[in-house]
Design a protein around this motif. Structure first.
Motif: not given
Length: 287
Positions: A240-245
């Motif tokens: 859920e935290d990996a959009l920017n990456g």
């Protein structure tokens, strides 16, 4: 290595020009895919997701009914078919003009989806390794075929993956597979290096760095890194935290020759393509 050749695939009798990168939106019909927000099982959820992919600029909907996350539960072909029949009926009713890909390693499932529902592409995580009938089946069906590199199976692939020479071994793997498919008369082959499938963190980033080497095949290149552990194991958090990456890696992949981005977040990927295309002076093909 610069791309010096034009790539087209035939999707339901229409040529899709991949000189302008395309975005493939993921629609999971599974209850256990690694990214919880991607799981769509009710009719309303399937309708909303298919509409979202199309409205946000996705040109292909990739429908999966078998979770390929590490240690995923193995389900029978009958259950996979049942999930796909339900999902495909809904998608085709709501988005009749959509280009649909089905993510399956089973030849019988692929045949059913193409012959009964007019599916345009088959996306096989095992490149024929998990079903010996897959290669002759896709050759007979005449649909574009995505062959992915994976070491092991979804149940075993992250148990200490090892390579003596990562790039050499994967390139030789594809050379052998592509020749087998061409000998059978298969057309419109698409290569997927298989980020996260039988590869550890270091393997994944070495593969990303050397991605332009796959231009040697003069075939379309698909990259699927969306919200995978190679991102959040490096940066922290979870899927859920990996959009920017994901967006960063997708942009690097485009600059290294990716033709199709397989993603959960279609709008972000479409914007990455638009920015990359503006930099390179690429224009989308008019239908």
């Amino acid at each position: 290595m610069k791309k010096t050749f034009t790539k087209y695939i035939n999707v339901n009798g229409r040529l899709m020009d991949l000189s302008y990168p395309q975005v493939m939106g993921i629609l999971n019909l599974t209850p256990d895919s690694f990214y919880a927000d991607s799981r769509k099982q009710s009719e309303a959820e399937i309708i909303a997701r298919a509409r979202q992919i199309c409205e946000e600029g996705g040109s292909i909907i990739d429908v999966g009914a078998y979770s390929s996350r590490p240690n995923a539960e193995h389900i029978a072909a009958g259950e996979e078919m049942e999930r796909l029949r339900k999902g495909l009926q809904i998608i085709l009713r709501e988005q009749p003009d959509a280009v649909i890909s089905v993510d399956t390693f089973r030849a019988d499932v692929a045949r059913m989806c193409v012959e009964e529902y007019g599916v345009a592409l088959i996306n096989d995580i095992s490149a024929g390794e998990m079903d010996a009938d897959m290669f002759p089946t896709v050759a007979r069906l005449g649909v574009p075929y995505i062959l992915m590199h994976m070491q092991g199976t979804p149940q075993t692939m992250q148990q200490a993956p090892h390579y003596d020479n990562l790039l050499k071994e994967i390139l030789l793997y594809f050379a052998r597979k592509v020749q087998q498919l061409r000998d059978l008369g298969a057309k419109d082959l698409i290569i997927d290096p298989g980020f996260g499938f039988g590869k550890n963190l270091e393997h994944n980033y070495e593969l990303l760095d050397k991605l332009d080497e796959f231009q040697i095949f003069e075939l379309p290149l698909l990259v699927g890194v969306s919200r995978k552990s190679m991102i959040y194991k490096l940066l922290g958090g979870g899927p859920e935290d990996a959009l920017n990456g994901t967006t960063v890696i997708n942009t690097l992949a485009l600059d290294r020759g990716a033709d199709i981005l397989r993603v959960h977040d279609v709008k972000a990927a479409t914007e990455a393509v638009q920015i990359y295309a503006a930099m390179k002076g690429l224009k989308p093909t008019e239908d």
